[in-house]
Design an enzyme around this catalytic site. Structure first.
Site, PDB file in Angstrom:
ATOM      1  N   ASP A 238       0.831  -1.213   0.000  1.00 36.65           N
ATOM      2  CA  ASP A 238       0.000   0.000   0.000  1.00 36.65           C
ATOM      3  C   ASP A 238       0.863   1.260   0.000  1.00 36.65           C
ATOM      4  OD1 ASP A 238      -2.377   1.531   0.200  1.00 36.65           O
ATOM      5  OD2 ASP A 238      -2.169   1.668   2.377  1.00 36.65           O
ATOM      6  N   HIS A 243       4.516   4.812  -2.619  1.00 34.75           N
ATOM      7  CA  HIS A 243       4.879   6.170  -2.221  1.00 34.75           C
ATOM      8  C   HIS A 243       6.311   6.319  -1.704  1.00 34.75           C
ATOM      9  CE1 HIS A 243       0.682   6.637  -2.736  1.00 34.75           C
ATOM     10  NE2 HIS A 243       0.303   6.256  -1.544  1.00 34.75           N
TER      11      HIS A 243
HETATM   12  C1  BG6 Z   1      -2.855   5.992   0.168  1.00 35.26           C
HETATM   13  C2  BG6 Z   1      -2.878   4.727   0.966  1.00 35.26           C
HETATM   14  O1  BG6 Z   1      -2.296   5.759  -1.094  1.00 35.26           O
HETATM   15  O2  BG6 Z   1      -2.078   6.963   0.857  1.00 35.26           O
HETATM   16  C3  BG6 Z   1      -3.482   5.001   2.332  1.00 35.26           C
HETATM   17  O3  BG6 Z   1      -3.654   3.739   0.280  1.00 35.26           O
HETATM   18  C4  BG6 Z   1      -2.731   6.123   3.018  1.00 35.26           C
HETATM   19  O4  BG6 Z   1      -3.440   3.808   3.131  1.00 35.26           O
HETATM   20  C5  BG6 Z   1      -2.652   7.336   2.105  1.00 35.26           C
HETATM   21  O5  BG6 Z   1      -3.441   6.462   4.204  1.00 35.26           O
HETATM   22  C6  BG6 Z   1      -1.774   8.429   2.698  1.00 35.26           C
HETATM   23  O6  BG6 Z   1      -1.850   9.549   1.867  1.00 35.26           O
HETATM   24  P1  BG6 Z   1      -1.759  11.039   2.433  1.00 35.26           P
HETATM   25  O7  BG6 Z   1      -1.763  11.908   1.232  1.00 35.26           O
HETATM   26  O8  BG6 Z   1      -2.947  11.206   3.324  1.00 35.26           O
HETATM   27  O9  BG6 Z   1      -0.469  11.075   3.196  1.00 35.26           O
END
Ligand code: BG6
Length: 487
Positions: A238, A243
């Protein structure tokens, strides 16, 4: 409302086919994001066709969108902007098939006087998107179009390769935009500006000066309505393979030959090619206590809700510099930081007890929040007699600029880029396949999950993983608050 600078919007009017229109991401981010882009004048005349498994009609969809905006828009929804936006919304249930979708797109396009483009946003997991991709192919909607694919793109190397192959049967690579919303965050792009627009930092951006790096994204959030997705996915797929690795690519890449999509992707992919395969012994997997008794979770679940790992980039710039990555759900704090620890001076002439080095090495820290911050910490003399040293810092907060209202949310920025055909902040097939490749040893032999208490920083083993260093979070000294004098 911010002004639209010339040349930032797409050249042609757009029809957006939003597949998964009634899903969580669409409600929280995409519909509010499209509304803001439309209301701010970035995408004049854009028409949106919602598609999903739900049996809705156009009015039902408009009501759904209005509720999503009321709940999730971070900006005010003005009545006149809403009425214009609502006029441009339509809906086709997926079950209605290719012909119905084609008819809706044709109708939307007839409202434009000249040439237009199509943007298909697959707001569903990529595997589930394939059936909709076939519908788009059958409907003859591939021409003049681009397609945005969500993450995680595959679950391992074989599935990513097969996903790419099946997608390429319908769309050419240049039409495909694999989204990773962390790359759309203002602060992530600021890493590029910081590194390559200044002469000061790049000379020390290497193994001679940098001791180790941490990319740390703890979340306080739990699963919400995503139990089924999360149970099948886990923290590594995930968050990390998507990321955190993409942020690592920006942090570690060589200067590209131009600030353009191909040179930037090439440099990022070179980082991924230089990454060593992840050793399961360098990984701590965790699961918060209570996860297994949540609805939709298997009582014996082995899914990790937390992961910390060490990875290495075996090239001239980074050989020997450990990169520590960590993320998890239901942790003590929500943060998104990159922390770069510099090497300490080779010798100290300061008297014993002066405090030099006592508060860790000098750090450069990026906070990746929308209201981003940056800090450079160093030792300085405490005023008064003798030589006592304190850890001081230079800090910058986006708030200080007064331009915080100009920040586009990550999805807004990326939707706009895809409409303009700009691949700079999207990931490539090659890059993603390589990231799955380096992950293979971990995916094949994952270490057992260790329990951690909700509200903590993860299982105890995280300290051994990072030793002899220490995790930067929780911060010993908090960020200065720009609104508080003397802080
Ligand atoms: C998403 C994940 O891609 O990114 C989530 O699937 C996570 O689990 C989220 O909470 C976090 O993104 P941001 O922009 O809120 O830091």
């Amino acid at each position: 409302m911010q002004k639209v600078p010339p040349g930032v919007g797409p050249r042609h009017p757009q029809v957006v086919v939003l597949v998964g229109a009634t899903g969580d991401l669409s409600r929280r981010k995409l519909l509010p994001g499209l509304f803001h882009l439309a209301a701010a004048g970035f995408i004049p005349g854009c028409r949106i066709i919602g598609v999903s498994l739900d049996e809705l009609d156009r009015d039902g969809f408009r009501d759904f969108v209005r509720k999503a905006l009321d709940e999730f828009s971070t900006r005010k929804v003005a009545d006149d902007a809403w009425h214009t936006f609502a006029q441009n919304l339509d809906y086709v249930p997926l079950a209605a098939g290719a012909a119905a979708l084609r008819a809706a797109v044709d109708q939307a396009e007839q409202s434009f006087s000249g040439e237009s483009r199509r943007l298909h946003y697959m707001s569903v997991p990529p595997n589930a998107a394939l059936s909709a991709v076939r519908v788009l192919g059958d409907a003859g909607l591939v021409e003049r179009s681009r397609i945005i694919m969500e993450k995680p793109f595959g679950t391992d190397l074989a599935s990513a390769v097969s996903l790419n192959a099946r997608l390429h049967e319908v769309f050419d690579e240049e039409q495909i935009f694999r989204i990773d919303h962390f790359l759309g965050k203002e602060a992530a792009q600021n890493i590029l500006a910081f590194r390559f627009a200044n002469g000061l930092f790049e000379p020390i951006w290497n193994r001679n000066f940098i001791d180790h790096v941490q990319i740390d994204v703890p979340e306080t959030l739990a699963l919400g309505k995503r139990a089924a997705f999360y149970e099948a996915t886990g923290a590594f797929r995930d968050m990390v393979v998507t990321h955190l690795f993409q942020i690592l690519g920006f942090m570690a890449m060589e200067p590209p030959t131009a600030l353009e999509p191909a040179p930037i992707s090439e440099e990022k992919n070179k980082v991924f090619r230089s990454m060593l395969a992840i050793r399961p012994s360098d990984v701590v997997r965790g699961q918060y206590t209570g996860y297994r008794s949540e609805p939709g979770i298997a009582p014996e679940s082995d899914t990790e809700t937390f992961i910390a790992l060490k990875c290495s980039i075996d090239n001239w710039r980074w050989a020997g510099v450990p990169f520590f990555l960590r993320t998890g759900k239901r942790m003590a704090e929500g943060q998104r930081i990159i922390s770069i620890a510099f090497r300490e001076p080779p010798k100290s002439m300061f008297p014993a007890g002066s405090g030099v080095g006592a508060q860790g090495p000098d750090h450069l820290t990026f906070d990746l929040a929308d209201a981003s911050k940056m800090s450079l910490s160093f030792y300085g003399k405490r005023p008064g007699p003798g030589m006592r040293l304190d850890k001081l810092s230079l800090q910058f907060a986006m708030h200080d600029t007064g331009l915080i209202g100009d920040v586009l949310e990550a999805y807004e920025r990326l939707i706009l880029d895809a409409m303009r055909g700009d691949h700079t902040l999207f990931t490539t097939a090659e890059g993603i396949e390589r990231l799955w490749e380096v992950s293979t040893p971990l995916l094949e032999a994952p270490p057992a999950v260790r329990p951690y208490a909700p509200g903590s920083w993860g299982p105890n083993a995280i300290h051994q993983l990072v030793a002899p260093h220490a995790w930067r979070l929780p911060f010993e000294r908090v960020w200065r608050d720009p609104n508080r004098v003397g802080s």
